[in-house]
Scaffold this motif. Structure first.
Motif, mmCIF file in Angstrom:
data_model
loop_
_atom_site.group_PDB
_atom_site.id
_atom_site.type_symbol
_atom_site.label_atom_id
_atom_site.label_comp_id
_atom_site.label_asym_id
_atom_site.label_seq_id
_atom_site.Cartn_x
_atom_site.Cartn_y
_atom_site.Cartn_z
ATOM 1 N N ASP A 77 7.840 -54.206 3.029
ATOM 2 C CA ASP A 77 7.416 -54.090 4.503
ATOM 3 C C ASP A 77 5.899 -53.775 4.612
ATOM 4 O O ASP A 77 5.498 -54.155 5.808
ATOM 5 N N LEU A 78 5.282 -53.160 3.665
ATOM 6 C CA LEU A 78 3.775 -52.683 3.739
ATOM 7 C C LEU A 78 3.342 -52.817 2.433
ATOM 8 O O LEU A 78 3.936 -52.342 1.477
ATOM 9 N N ILE A 79 2.175 -53.327 2.221
ATOM 10 C CA ILE A 79 1.233 -53.296 1.012
ATOM 11 C C ILE A 79 0.070 -52.395 1.444
ATOM 12 O O ILE A 79 -0.603 -52.736 2.344
ATOM 13 N N VAL A 80 -0.154 -51.398 0.563
ATOM 14 C CA VAL A 80 -1.112 -50.236 0.847
ATOM 15 C C VAL A 80 -2.233 -50.572 -0.216
ATOM 16 O O VAL A 80 -1.679 -50.494 -1.516
ATOM 17 N N LEU A 81 -3.357 -50.647 0.101
ATOM 18 C CA LEU A 81 -4.508 -50.757 -0.925
ATOM 19 C C LEU A 81 -5.032 -49.351 -0.889
ATOM 20 O O LEU A 81 -5.458 -48.719 0.116
ATOM 21 N N ALA A 82 -4.881 -48.523 -2.132
ATOM 22 C CA ALA A 82 -5.286 -47.163 -2.245
ATOM 23 C C ALA A 82 -6.319 -46.929 -3.299
ATOM 24 O O ALA A 82 -6.009 -46.817 -4.537
ATOM 25 N N GLY A 83 -7.604 -47.348 -3.123
ATOM 26 C CA GLY A 83 -8.578 -47.565 -3.989
ATOM 27 C C GLY A 83 -8.730 -48.728 -4.752
ATOM 28 O O GLY A 83 -8.949 -48.691 -6.175
ATOM 29 N N PHE A 84 -8.498 -49.767 -4.148
ATOM 30 C CA PHE A 84 -8.063 -51.272 -5.043
ATOM 31 C C PHE A 84 -9.256 -51.826 -4.179
ATOM 32 O O PHE A 84 -9.612 -51.779 -3.231
ATOM 33 N N LEU A 85 -10.123 -52.657 -5.304
ATOM 34 C CA LEU A 85 -11.427 -53.042 -4.930
ATOM 35 C C LEU A 85 -11.617 -54.564 -4.942
ATOM 36 O O LEU A 85 -12.543 -55.053 -4.650
ATOM 37 N N TRP A 86 -10.569 -55.284 -5.500
ATOM 38 C CA TRP A 86 -10.647 -56.725 -5.402
ATOM 39 C C TRP A 86 -10.388 -57.489 -4.092
ATOM 40 O O TRP A 86 -9.391 -56.831 -3.358
ATOM 41 N N TYR A 111 -21.431 -49.257 6.619
ATOM 42 C CA TYR A 111 -21.249 -49.036 5.072
ATOM 43 C C TYR A 111 -19.740 -49.575 4.471
ATOM 44 O O TYR A 111 -19.128 -49.271 3.710
ATOM 45 N N GLY A 112 -19.483 -50.800 4.980
ATOM 46 C CA GLY A 112 -18.382 -51.588 4.502
ATOM 47 C C GLY A 112 -19.008 -52.889 3.812
ATOM 48 O O GLY A 112 -20.223 -53.094 3.851
ATOM 49 N N GLY A 113 -18.034 -53.688 3.248
ATOM 50 C CA GLY A 113 -18.347 -55.033 2.698
ATOM 51 C C GLY A 113 -18.334 -54.734 1.067
ATOM 52 O O GLY A 113 -18.030 -53.746 0.343
ATOM 53 N N LYS A 114 -18.762 -55.823 0.352
ATOM 54 C CA LYS A 114 -18.696 -55.996 -1.221
ATOM 55 C C LYS A 114 -19.635 -54.899 -1.569
ATOM 56 O O LYS A 114 -20.488 -54.903 -1.331
ATOM 57 N N GLY A 115 -19.010 -54.386 -2.555
ATOM 58 C CA GLY A 115 -19.688 -53.469 -3.372
ATOM 59 C C GLY A 115 -19.928 -51.985 -2.556
ATOM 60 O O GLY A 115 -20.423 -50.861 -3.138
ATOM 61 N N MET A 116 -19.542 -51.998 -1.437
ATOM 62 C CA MET A 116 -19.544 -50.607 -0.982
ATOM 63 C C MET A 116 -18.123 -49.872 -1.024
ATOM 64 O O MET A 116 -17.163 -50.143 -0.413
ATOM 65 N N TYR A 117 -18.207 -49.198 -1.992
ATOM 66 C CA TYR A 117 -17.061 -48.317 -2.178
ATOM 67 C C TYR A 117 -17.309 -46.919 -2.831
ATOM 68 O O TYR A 117 -18.329 -46.766 -3.430
ATOM 69 N N GLY A 118 -16.695 -45.823 -2.752
ATOM 70 C CA GLY A 118 -16.729 -44.840 -3.545
ATOM 71 C C GLY A 118 -18.202 -43.970 -3.450
ATOM 72 O O GLY A 118 -18.863 -44.095 -2.298
ATOM 73 N N LYS A 119 -18.924 -43.646 -4.641
ATOM 74 C CA LYS A 119 -19.976 -43.108 -4.642
ATOM 75 C C LYS A 119 -21.121 -44.045 -3.854
ATOM 76 O O LYS A 119 -22.192 -43.569 -3.236
ATOM 77 N N TYR A 120 -20.898 -45.469 -3.913
ATOM 78 C CA TYR A 120 -22.044 -46.236 -3.188
ATOM 79 C C TYR A 120 -21.989 -46.270 -1.722
ATOM 80 O O TYR A 120 -23.075 -46.046 -1.119
ATOM 81 N N VAL A 121 -20.873 -45.712 -1.245
ATOM 82 C CA VAL A 121 -20.761 -45.597 0.173
ATOM 83 C C VAL A 121 -21.627 -44.288 0.505
ATOM 84 O O VAL A 121 -22.240 -44.105 1.576
ATOM 85 N N HIS A 122 -21.305 -43.121 -0.157
ATOM 86 C CA HIS A 122 -21.609 -41.888 0.124
ATOM 87 C C HIS A 122 -23.053 -41.758 -0.152
ATOM 88 O O HIS A 122 -23.935 -41.106 0.594
ATOM 89 N N GLU A 123 -23.806 -42.383 -1.169
ATOM 90 C CA GLU A 123 -25.054 -42.436 -1.410
ATOM 91 C C GLU A 123 -25.564 -43.224 -0.263
ATOM 92 O O GLU A 123 -26.941 -42.627 0.065
ATOM 93 N N TYR A 144 -14.121 -58.511 3.154
ATOM 94 C CA TYR A 144 -14.076 -57.198 2.704
ATOM 95 C C TYR A 144 -14.205 -56.168 4.027
ATOM 96 O O TYR A 144 -15.196 -56.461 4.678
ATOM 97 N N ASP A 145 -13.327 -55.195 4.063
ATOM 98 C CA ASP A 145 -13.493 -54.052 5.037
ATOM 99 C C ASP A 145 -13.650 -54.725 6.493
ATOM 100 O O ASP A 145 -14.347 -54.156 7.472
ATOM 101 N N ASP A 146 -13.214 -55.789 6.928
ATOM 102 C CA ASP A 146 -13.290 -56.465 8.144
ATOM 103 C C ASP A 146 -12.210 -56.691 8.985
ATOM 104 O O ASP A 146 -12.114 -57.083 10.145
ATOM 105 N N GLY A 147 -11.119 -56.221 8.468
ATOM 106 C CA GLY A 147 -9.685 -56.445 9.477
ATOM 107 C C GLY A 147 -9.795 -55.563 10.554
ATOM 108 O O GLY A 147 -10.280 -54.401 10.755
ATOM 109 N N ALA A 148 -8.743 -55.521 11.396
ATOM 110 C CA ALA A 148 -8.609 -54.817 12.704
ATOM 111 C C ALA A 148 -8.400 -53.227 12.216
ATOM 112 O O ALA A 148 -7.625 -53.112 11.350
#
Length: 190
Positions: A77-86, A111-123, A144-148
Motif C-alpha cells: 500500500d506504501l513504499i517508504v524510502l528510509a535512507g535509500f539513495l538511488w 539542500y536537496g538533489g543528487k548528492g545531497m544526503y546525510g553529512k553533505y546536507v549538514h555541511e 531527486y527530492d522534488d515530489g510534493a
C-alpha cells in the motif's frame, strides 16, 4: 491490513523505528525491507524483528526489473524510502503512483538533489550559516527530492553546533515524526 515496504541502504534506524511503531498492529505491517547494500546494518535489524529482506544490485533495480517483480508480488500500500539513495526507476514509479515516499534531512527545497544526503546536507547547512534546518517527508517522483511535500518540521541550529550536532537533532526529529507521518499517509482520514 495495510502493507508497507521499506527501501534502506545503511544503518536502518528509520526502518527499525517504523517496524517497531507498526509492530503488533492489526491495521499496518512492515512486510519487507529491500536494500542495495549487502552489508547494511538494516539487515540485522530486520532479522531481529522477523521482517523479510531482499538484497539487490543496480542490474536488478534498473535493467532486469527484478525489484519491480518483487514489489508487484508484495503488493504494498506504501513504499517508504528510509535512507535509500538511488533514484527510483520510471517503471516502479509508474506501477506505484503516489505510493512512494521519502524522508530527507533538510527543509526542502533547500539542500536537496543528487548528492545531497546525510553529512553533505549538514555541511551545506553549516556552510550557509542557516539558523534552522529540519526534515521533509515527500512523495517520490522522477527527480531527486522534488515530489510534493507531505510534512516538514524544523530544529534550530546553535552557533556552536557542528555537523554531528545537527545530525543528532535531525535524528531526533526523524524518530519522533516519521512513523506518524507514514501512518497519516496510510490513513488520510484518521
Amino acid at each position: 491490513m495495510k502493507r508497507v515496504v521499506i527501501f534502506a541502504s545503511g544503518s536502518g534506524t528509520n526502518a527499525e523505528n517504523l517496524i517497531k511503531f507498526f509492530h503488533n498492529r492489526d491495521n499496518v505491517s512492515v512486510i519487507h525491507v529491500l536494500t542495495n547494500n549487502p552489508r547494511a546494518k538494516v539487515l540485522q535489524r530486520c532479522l531481529r524483528f522477523g521482517v523479510n529482506t531482499t538484497v539487490f544490485n543496480k542490474e536488478d533495480f534498473i535493467e532486469n526489473h527484478k525489484v519491480l517483480k518483487v514489489l508487484k508480488s508484495l503488493n504494498p500500500d506504501l513504499i517508504v524510502l528510509a535512507g535509500f539513495l538511488w533514484k527510483i526507476p520510471e517503471d516502479i514509479l509508474k506501477k506505484f503512483p503516489n505510493k512512494i515516499i521519502n524522508i530527507h534531512p533538510s527543509l526542502l527545497p533547500k539542500y536537496g538533489g543528487k548528492g545531497m544526503y546525510g553529512k553533505y546536507v549538514h555541511e551545506a547547512v553549516l556552510r550557509n550559516k542557516e539558523v534552522r534546518t529540519g526534515i521533509t517527508v515527500h512523495y517520490v517522483n522522477e527527480n531527486y527530492d522534488d515530489g510534493a511535500i507531505i510534512f516538514q518540521t524544523h530544529c534550530y541550529i546553535d552557533s556552536l553546533d557542528n555537523e554531528e550536532d545537527i545530525a543528532k537533532k535531525i535524528h531526533v526529529l526523524e524518530m519522533e515524526h516519521f512513523p506518524k507521518v507514514v501512518e497519516s499517509v496510510l490513513f488520510p482520514n484518521g
